[in-house]
Design a protein around this motif. Structure first.
Motif, PDB file in Angstrom:
ATOM      1  N   HIS A  66       0.607  -1.178  -0.239  1.00  0.00           N
ATOM      2  CA  HIS A  66       0.041  -0.064   0.120  1.00  0.00           C
ATOM      3  C   HIS A  66       1.011   1.343   0.113  1.00  0.00           C
ATOM      4  O   HIS A  66       1.045   1.996  -0.528  1.00  0.00           O
ATOM      5  CB  HIS A  66      -0.527   0.106   0.882  1.00  0.00           C
ATOM      6  N   LEU A  67       1.576   1.355   0.266  1.00  0.00           N
ATOM      7  CA  LEU A  67       3.209   2.335   1.328  1.00  0.00           C
ATOM      8  C   LEU A  67       3.538   2.604  -0.351  1.00  0.00           C
ATOM      9  O   LEU A  67       3.999   4.020  -1.121  1.00  0.00           O
ATOM     10  CB  LEU A  67       3.362   1.895   1.729  1.00  0.00           C
ATOM     11  N   GLN A  68       3.742   1.392  -0.923  1.00  0.00           N
ATOM     12  CA  GLN A  68       5.277   1.810  -2.314  1.00  0.00           C
ATOM     13  C   GLN A  68       3.615   2.262  -3.481  1.00  0.00           C
ATOM     14  O   GLN A  68       4.211   3.232  -4.267  1.00  0.00           O
ATOM     15  CB  GLN A  68       5.226   0.014  -3.034  1.00  0.00           C
ATOM     16  N   ALA A  69       2.620   1.924  -3.632  1.00  0.00           N
ATOM     17  CA  ALA A  69       1.387   2.084  -4.288  1.00  0.00           C
ATOM     18  C   ALA A  69       1.179   4.528  -4.332  1.00  0.00           C
ATOM     19  O   ALA A  69       1.113   4.735  -5.604  1.00  0.00           O
ATOM     20  CB  ALA A  69       0.208   1.398  -3.876  1.00  0.00           C
ATOM     21  N   GLU A  70       1.481   4.331  -2.845  1.00  0.00           N
ATOM     22  CA  GLU A  70       0.847   5.707  -2.475  1.00  0.00           C
ATOM     23  C   GLU A  70       1.812   6.865  -2.965  1.00  0.00           C
ATOM     24  O   GLU A  70       2.236   7.334  -3.928  1.00  0.00           O
ATOM     25  CB  GLU A  70       0.616   5.695  -1.378  1.00  0.00           C
ATOM     26  N   GLU A  71       3.119   6.490  -3.128  1.00  0.00           N
ATOM     27  CA  GLU A  71       4.820   6.629  -3.408  1.00  0.00           C
ATOM     28  C   GLU A  71       4.682   6.905  -4.807  1.00  0.00           C
ATOM     29  O   GLU A  71       5.694   7.580  -5.386  1.00  0.00           O
ATOM     30  CB  GLU A  71       5.732   5.617  -3.126  1.00  0.00           C
ATOM     31  N   ARG A  72       3.932   5.583  -5.347  1.00  0.00           N
ATOM     32  CA  ARG A  72       4.599   5.712  -6.880  1.00  0.00           C
ATOM     33  C   ARG A  72       3.148   6.052  -7.391  1.00  0.00           C
ATOM     34  O   ARG A  72       3.507   6.670  -8.628  1.00  0.00           O
ATOM     35  CB  ARG A  72       4.598   4.081  -7.426  1.00  0.00           C
ATOM     36  N   GLU A  73       2.261   6.480  -7.401  1.00  0.00           N
ATOM     37  CA  GLU A  73       0.937   6.876  -8.098  1.00  0.00           C
ATOM     38  C   GLU A  73       0.241   8.038  -6.441  1.00  0.00           C
ATOM     39  O   GLU A  73      -0.017   8.820  -7.474  1.00  0.00           O
ATOM     40  CB  GLU A  73      -0.224   5.613  -7.782  1.00  0.00           C
ATOM     41  N   LEU A  74       0.056   7.927  -6.358  1.00  0.00           N
ATOM     42  CA  LEU A  74      -0.750   9.153  -5.650  1.00  0.00           C
ATOM     43  C   LEU A  74      -0.131  10.106  -5.223  1.00  0.00           C
ATOM     44  O   LEU A  74      -0.086  11.436  -5.475  1.00  0.00           O
ATOM     45  CB  LEU A  74      -1.078   9.066  -3.797  1.00  0.00           C
ATOM     46  N   LEU A  75       1.720  10.121  -4.667  1.00  0.00           N
ATOM     47  CA  LEU A  75       2.695  11.674  -4.161  1.00  0.00           C
ATOM     48  C   LEU A  75       2.777  11.617  -5.291  1.00  0.00           C
ATOM     49  O   LEU A  75       2.278  13.165  -5.700  1.00  0.00           O
ATOM     50  CB  LEU A  75       3.275  10.803  -3.882  1.00  0.00           C
ATOM     51  N   PRO A  76       2.865  11.872  -6.783  1.00  0.00           N
ATOM     52  CA  PRO A  76       3.060  12.621  -7.755  1.00  0.00           C
ATOM     53  C   PRO A  76       2.079  13.270  -8.622  1.00  0.00           C
ATOM     54  O   PRO A  76       2.121  14.406  -8.933  1.00  0.00           O
ATOM     55  CB  PRO A  76       3.078  11.446  -9.212  1.00  0.00           C
ATOM     56  N   HIS A  77       0.822  12.386  -8.051  1.00  0.00           N
ATOM     57  CA  HIS A  77      -0.824  13.312  -9.052  1.00  0.00           C
ATOM     58  C   HIS A  77      -1.062  14.647  -7.790  1.00  0.00           C
ATOM     59  O   HIS A  77      -0.627  15.564  -8.248  1.00  0.00           O
ATOM     60  CB  HIS A  77      -2.184  12.925  -8.839  1.00  0.00           C
ATOM     61  N   MET A  78      -0.126  14.246  -6.825  1.00  0.00           N
ATOM     62  CA  MET A  78      -0.475  15.603  -5.798  1.00  0.00           C
ATOM     63  C   MET A  78       0.213  16.435  -5.719  1.00  0.00           C
ATOM     64  O   MET A  78       0.360  17.833  -5.817  1.00  0.00           O
ATOM     65  CB  MET A  78      -0.178  14.769  -4.000  1.00  0.00           C
ATOM     66  N   GLU A  79       1.507  16.138  -6.386  1.00  0.00           N
ATOM     67  CA  GLU A  79       2.615  17.598  -6.563  1.00  0.00           C
ATOM     68  C   GLU A  79       1.906  18.222  -7.599  1.00  0.00           C
ATOM     69  O   GLU A  79       2.670  19.114  -7.559  1.00  0.00           O
ATOM     70  CB  GLU A  79       4.330  16.669  -6.773  1.00  0.00           C
ATOM     71  N   GLN A  80       1.727  17.432  -8.872  1.00  0.00           N
ATOM     72  CA  GLN A  80       1.055  17.951  -9.860  1.00  0.00           C
ATOM     73  C   GLN A  80      -0.259  18.986  -9.754  1.00  0.00           C
ATOM     74  O   GLN A  80      -0.480  19.928 -10.053  1.00  0.00           O
ATOM     75  CB  GLN A  80       0.927  17.112 -11.125  1.00  0.00           C
ATOM     76  N   ALA A  81      -1.373  18.400  -8.765  1.00  0.00           N
ATOM     77  CA  ALA A  81      -2.599  19.138  -8.633  1.00  0.00           C
ATOM     78  C   ALA A  81      -2.433  20.081  -7.004  1.00  0.00           C
ATOM     79  O   ALA A  81      -3.785  21.140  -7.285  1.00  0.00           O
ATOM     80  CB  ALA A  81      -3.334  18.107  -7.726  1.00  0.00           C
ATOM     81  N   LEU A  82      -1.529  20.387  -6.517  1.00  0.00           N
ATOM     82  CA  LEU A  82      -1.342  21.238  -5.394  1.00  0.00           C
ATOM     83  C   LEU A  82      -0.169  22.181  -6.057  1.00  0.00           C
ATOM     84  O   LEU A  82       0.472  21.745  -5.833  1.00  0.00           O
ATOM     85  CB  LEU A  82      -1.014  20.536  -3.402  1.00  0.00           C
ATOM     86  N   SER A  83      -0.907  23.599  -4.705  1.00  0.00           N
ATOM     87  CA  SER A  83       0.597  23.935  -4.974  1.00  0.00           C
ATOM     88  C   SER A  83       1.640  23.638  -4.368  1.00  0.00           C
ATOM     89  O   SER A  83       1.029  23.116  -3.010  1.00  0.00           O
ATOM     90  CB  SER A  83       0.281  25.703  -5.031  1.00  0.00           C
ATOM     91  N   HIS A  84       3.133  24.872  -3.988  1.00  0.00           N
ATOM     92  CA  HIS A  84       3.494  25.096  -3.422  1.00  0.00           C
ATOM     93  C   HIS A  84       3.454  24.921  -1.655  1.00  0.00           C
ATOM     94  O   HIS A  84       3.779  24.264  -0.994  1.00  0.00           O
ATOM     95  CB  HIS A  84       5.050  25.800  -3.308  1.00  0.00           C
ATOM     96  N   GLU A  85       2.853  25.790  -1.753  1.00  0.00           N
ATOM     97  CA  GLU A  85       1.923  26.306   0.134  1.00  0.00           C
ATOM     98  C   GLU A  85       0.681  25.101   0.101  1.00  0.00           C
ATOM     99  O   GLU A  85       1.611  24.581   1.558  1.00  0.00           O
ATOM    100  CB  GLU A  85       1.327  27.538   0.209  1.00  0.00           C
ATOM    101  N   GLN A  86       0.771  24.759  -0.720  1.00  0.00           N
ATOM    102  CA  GLN A  86      -0.674  24.047   0.066  1.00  0.00           C
ATOM    103  C   GLN A  86       0.438  22.586   0.468  1.00  0.00           C
ATOM    104  O   GLN A  86       0.021  21.790   1.091  1.00  0.00           O
ATOM    105  CB  GLN A  86      -1.505  23.148  -1.105  1.00  0.00           C
TER     106      GLN A  86
END
Length: 64
Positions: A26-46
């Motif tokens: 589960h952790l590996q999937a989050e690091e591979r899939e979820l976190l990159p999407h969040m980095e693209q979707a959220l601002s630096h401040e967010q």
């Protein structure tokens, strides 16, 4: 084959080992899939606010 009880190597029931394996996947999937999407979707401040919230949550969460 299980280690000898006096070997110092912990012996865990299979259900615990499976849960650890599931958690790692589960952790590996989050690091591979979820976190990159969040980095693209959220601002630096967010992202910074989210990081601070996670750090605060780790401080107050029970560890055992």
């Amino acid at each position: 084959m299980s280690p000898a009880p006096d070997s110092g190597i912990p012996v865990y029931p299979e259900c615990v080992l499976l849960r650890l394996q599931d958690t790692e996947q589960h952790l590996q999937a989050e690091e591979r899939e979820l976190l990159p999407h969040m980095e693209q979707a959220l601002s630096h401040e967010q992202l910074m606010r989210l990081g601070r919230a996670f750090e605060w949550a780790k401080l107050i969460a029970p560890s055992r």
